[in-house]
Design a protein around this motif. Structure first.
Motif, PDB file in Angstrom:
ATOM      1  N   ALA A 142       0.832  -1.210   0.000  1.00 17.55           N
ATOM      2  CA  ALA A 142       0.000   0.000   0.000  1.00 17.55           C
ATOM      3  C   ALA A 142       0.865   1.258   0.000  1.00 17.55           C
ATOM      4  CB  ALA A 142      -0.945  -0.013   1.202  1.00 17.55           C
ATOM      5  N   ALA A 143       1.892   1.282   0.828  1.00 17.74           N
ATOM      6  CA  ALA A 143       2.774   2.453   0.879  1.00 17.74           C
ATOM      7  C   ALA A 143       3.519   2.641  -0.445  1.00 17.74           C
ATOM      8  CB  ALA A 143       3.771   2.302   2.037  1.00 17.74           C
ATOM      9  N   ALA A 144       4.015   1.539  -0.999  1.00 17.77           N
ATOM     10  CA  ALA A 144       4.736   1.619  -2.272  1.00 17.77           C
ATOM     11  C   ALA A 144       3.817   2.126  -3.374  1.00 17.77           C
ATOM     12  CB  ALA A 144       5.318   0.255  -2.641  1.00 17.77           C
ATOM     13  N   PHE A 145       2.569   1.671  -3.377  1.00 17.07           N
ATOM     14  CA  PHE A 145       1.677   2.117  -4.439  1.00 17.07           C
ATOM     15  C   PHE A 145       1.224   3.548  -4.254  1.00 17.07           C
ATOM     16  CE2 PHE A 145       2.370  -1.833  -6.199  1.00 17.07           C
ATOM     17  CZ  PHE A 145       2.202  -1.602  -7.559  1.00 17.07           C
ATOM     18  N   CYS A 146       1.209   4.029  -3.052  1.00 12.72           N
ATOM     19  CA  CYS A 146       0.990   5.468  -2.885  1.00 12.72           C
ATOM     20  C   CYS A 146       2.128   6.228  -3.566  1.00 12.72           C
ATOM     21  CB  CYS A 146       0.877   5.833  -1.409  1.00 12.72           C
ATOM     22  SG  CYS A 146      -0.675   5.304  -0.657  1.00 12.72           S
ATOM     23  N   MET A 147       3.357   5.744  -3.412  1.00 13.68           N
ATOM     24  CA  MET A 147       4.501   6.365  -4.076  1.00 13.68           C
ATOM     25  C   MET A 147       4.416   6.206  -5.591  1.00 13.68           C
ATOM     26  SD  MET A 147       8.564   5.395  -3.971  1.00 13.68           S
ATOM     27  CE  MET A 147       8.200   3.747  -4.534  1.00 13.68           C
ATOM     28  N   TYR A 148       4.190   4.991  -6.083  1.00 13.95           N
ATOM     29  CA  TYR A 148       4.103   4.779  -7.531  1.00 13.95           C
ATOM     30  C   TYR A 148       2.991   5.637  -8.132  1.00 13.95           C
ATOM     31  CZ  TYR A 148       7.008   0.508  -7.090  1.00 13.95           C
ATOM     32  OH  TYR A 148       8.020  -0.396  -6.851  1.00 13.95           O
ATOM     33  N   ASN A 149       1.838   5.704  -7.464  1.00  8.19           N
ATOM     34  CA  ASN A 149       0.713   6.509  -7.961  1.00  8.19           C
ATOM     35  C   ASN A 149       1.103   7.970  -8.067  1.00  8.19           C
ATOM     36  OD1 ASN A 149      -1.782   4.695  -5.961  1.00  8.19           O
ATOM     37  ND2 ASN A 149      -0.743   4.080  -7.825  1.00  8.19           N
ATOM     38  N   ARG A 150       1.770   8.481  -7.084  1.00  8.71           N
ATOM     39  CA  ARG A 150       2.158   9.890  -7.089  1.00  8.71           C
ATOM     40  C   ARG A 150       3.258  10.162  -8.124  1.00  8.71           C
ATOM     41  NH1 ARG A 150      -0.476   8.459  -2.918  1.00  8.71           N
ATOM     42  NH2 ARG A 150      -1.570   9.848  -1.530  1.00  8.71           N
ATOM     43  N   TYR A 151       4.099   9.183  -8.345  1.00  7.07           N
ATOM     44  CA  TYR A 151       5.137   9.288  -9.377  1.00  7.07           C
ATOM     45  C   TYR A 151       4.490   9.441 -10.751  1.00  7.07           C
ATOM     46  CZ  TYR A 151       9.470   7.665 -11.820  1.00  7.07           C
ATOM     47  OH  TYR A 151      10.577   7.529 -12.612  1.00  7.07           O
ATOM     48  N   VAL A 152       3.555   8.562 -11.072  1.00  6.39           N
ATOM     49  CA  VAL A 152       2.865   8.586 -12.363  1.00  6.39           C
ATOM     50  C   VAL A 152       2.044   9.863 -12.519  1.00  6.39           C
ATOM     51  CG1 VAL A 152       0.999   7.463 -13.655  1.00  6.39           C
ATOM     52  CG2 VAL A 152       2.840   6.086 -12.663  1.00  6.39           C
ATOM     53  N   ASP A 153       1.213  10.163 -11.526  1.00  3.86           N
ATOM     54  CA  ASP A 153       0.331  11.332 -11.634  1.00  3.86           C
ATOM     55  C   ASP A 153       1.080  12.641 -11.461  1.00  3.86           C
ATOM     56  OD1 ASP A 153      -1.862   9.760 -12.185  1.00  3.86           O
ATOM     57  OD2 ASP A 153      -2.643   9.809 -10.135  1.00  3.86           O
ATOM     58  N   GLY A 154       2.129  12.642 -10.649  1.00  3.01           N
ATOM     59  CA  GLY A 154       2.898  13.863 -10.432  1.00  3.01           C
ATOM     60  C   GLY A 154       3.625  14.341 -11.676  1.00  3.01           C
ATOM     61  N   LEU A 155       3.937  13.411 -12.574  1.00  4.75           N
ATOM     62  CA  LEU A 155       4.563  13.776 -13.841  1.00  4.75           C
ATOM     63  C   LEU A 155       3.542  13.902 -14.964  1.00  4.75           C
ATOM     64  CD1 LEU A 155       7.848  11.687 -13.673  1.00  4.75           C
ATOM     65  CD2 LEU A 155       7.617  14.176 -13.563  1.00  4.75           C
ATOM     66  N   ALA A 156       2.271  13.641 -14.673  1.00  5.61           N
ATOM     67  CA  ALA A 156       1.184  13.746 -15.653  1.00  5.61           C
ATOM     68  C   ALA A 156       1.461  12.898 -16.886  1.00  5.61           C
ATOM     69  CB  ALA A 156       0.918  15.205 -16.040  1.00  5.61           C
ATOM     70  N   THR A 157       1.806  11.638 -16.653  1.00  7.18           N
ATOM     71  CA  THR A 157       2.118  10.761 -17.771  1.00  7.18           C
ATOM     72  C   THR A 157       0.856  10.389 -18.548  1.00  7.18           C
ATOM     73  OG1 THR A 157       1.964   8.761 -16.422  1.00  7.18           O
ATOM     74  CG2 THR A 157       4.132   9.823 -16.562  1.00  7.18           C
ATOM     75  N   VAL A 158       1.061   9.897 -19.741  1.00  6.68           N
ATOM     76  CA  VAL A 158      -0.044   9.518 -20.623  1.00  6.68           C
ATOM     77  C   VAL A 158      -0.745   8.276 -20.071  1.00  6.68           C
ATOM     78  CG1 VAL A 158      -0.570   8.586 -22.916  1.00  6.68           C
ATOM     79  CG2 VAL A 158       0.970  10.535 -22.673  1.00  6.68           C
ATOM     80  N   VAL A 159      -2.073   8.300 -20.110  1.00  7.12           N
ATOM     81  CA  VAL A 159      -2.889   7.179 -19.651  1.00  7.12           C
ATOM     82  C   VAL A 159      -3.620   6.592 -20.860  1.00  7.12           C
ATOM     83  CG1 VAL A 159      -4.807   6.496 -18.165  1.00  7.12           C
ATOM     84  CG2 VAL A 159      -3.203   8.260 -17.394  1.00  7.12           C
ATOM     85  N   PRO A 160      -3.304   5.355 -21.240  1.00  5.71           N
ATOM     86  CA  PRO A 160      -4.000   4.752 -22.377  1.00  5.71           C
ATOM     87  C   PRO A 160      -5.500   4.613 -22.102  1.00  5.71           C
ATOM     88  CG  PRO A 160      -2.084   3.450 -21.759  1.00  5.71           C
ATOM     89  CD  PRO A 160      -2.285   4.469 -20.683  1.00  5.71           C
ATOM     90  N   ALA A 161      -6.302   4.907 -23.101  1.00  5.26           N
ATOM     91  CA  ALA A 161      -7.753   4.775 -22.959  1.00  5.26           C
ATOM     92  C   ALA A 161      -8.229   3.381 -23.349  1.00  5.26           C
ATOM     93  CB  ALA A 161      -8.447   5.821 -23.823  1.00  5.26           C
ATOM     94  N   ASP A 162      -7.449   2.679 -24.131  1.00  4.27           N
ATOM     95  CA  ASP A 162      -7.845   1.368 -24.635  1.00  4.27           C
ATOM     96  C   ASP A 162      -7.564   0.294 -23.580  1.00  4.27           C
ATOM     97  OD1 ASP A 162      -8.313  -0.970 -26.021  1.00  4.27           O
ATOM     98  OD2 ASP A 162      -6.847  -0.556 -27.600  1.00  4.27           O
TER      99      ASP A 162
END
Length: 180
Positions: A142-162
């Motif tokens: 859970a703690a690691a995924f809070c970090m991974y989530n913030r890493y991805v969203d904090g850089l505003a990376t592309v999210v595939p819609a498909d």
């Protein structure tokens, strides 16, 4: 488009893939951690551990990680995507073993803030048969995924819609893991 130039075509390297390629020296320990937590030998199945990652990512509203790990969990759970969706929609009524429900409650508490994990949650998990290792690793996932989530969203990376993007990646993760 990400907040910074990741030096890759983000449509080919969406979500966490772009930042990992941008900084390989940090990618290595991040992926090693994911491999150990989600795929290494453990009393919880890989599908159950991926479900914890998906659940926390959903609570964090991280679309890329939630969709990815939901697909990874579904590919490794007999009940598939239906179970993942039911857990994410309503943990209290989802058809999961009580031990897993208790561990997911711990994961949810970690997502809100680590101090939210009190003796009552730990005692409830132990009462359902959770071991100290399972409790420890639930907190760490859970703690690691809070970090991974913030890493991805904090850089505003592309999210595939498909959604097939996630299903295809799930097959690779199941076969080869996070270090390939």
């Amino acid at each position: 488009m990400a907040h910074i130039d990741l030096g890759v075509d983000e449509t080919l390297f969406p979500g966490i893939s772009g930042p990992l390629r941008y900084r390989p020296e940090t990618a290595k320990p991040l992926m090693e951690l994911a491999e150990v937590l989600l795929r290494g030998p453990h009393p919880l199945t890989a599908g159950e551990r991926e479900l914890i990652a998906a659940y926390v990512s959903g609570l964090n509203e991280c679309t890329f990680c939630c969709d990815s790990h939901s697909a990874f969990a579904a590919a490794q759970l007999d009940e598939g995507v239906e179970l993942v969706d039911r857990v994410r929609a309503d943990l209290d009524t989802a058809p999961v073993p009580e031990k897993l429900r208790a561990l997911l409650r711990i994961a949810g508490a970690v997502q809100r803030g680590g101090r939210g994990v009190g003796a009552e949650l730990v005692d409830a998990a132990r009462a359902e048969g959770a071991t100290d290792l399972e409790i420890h690793d639930t907190v760490l996932i859970a703690a690691a995924f809070c970090m991974y989530n913030r890493y991805v969203d904090g850089l505003a990376t592309v999210v595939p819609a498909d959604p097939t993007t996630y299903a295809n990646t799930a097959q690779r993760i199941v076969r080869q893991g996070y270090l390939s």
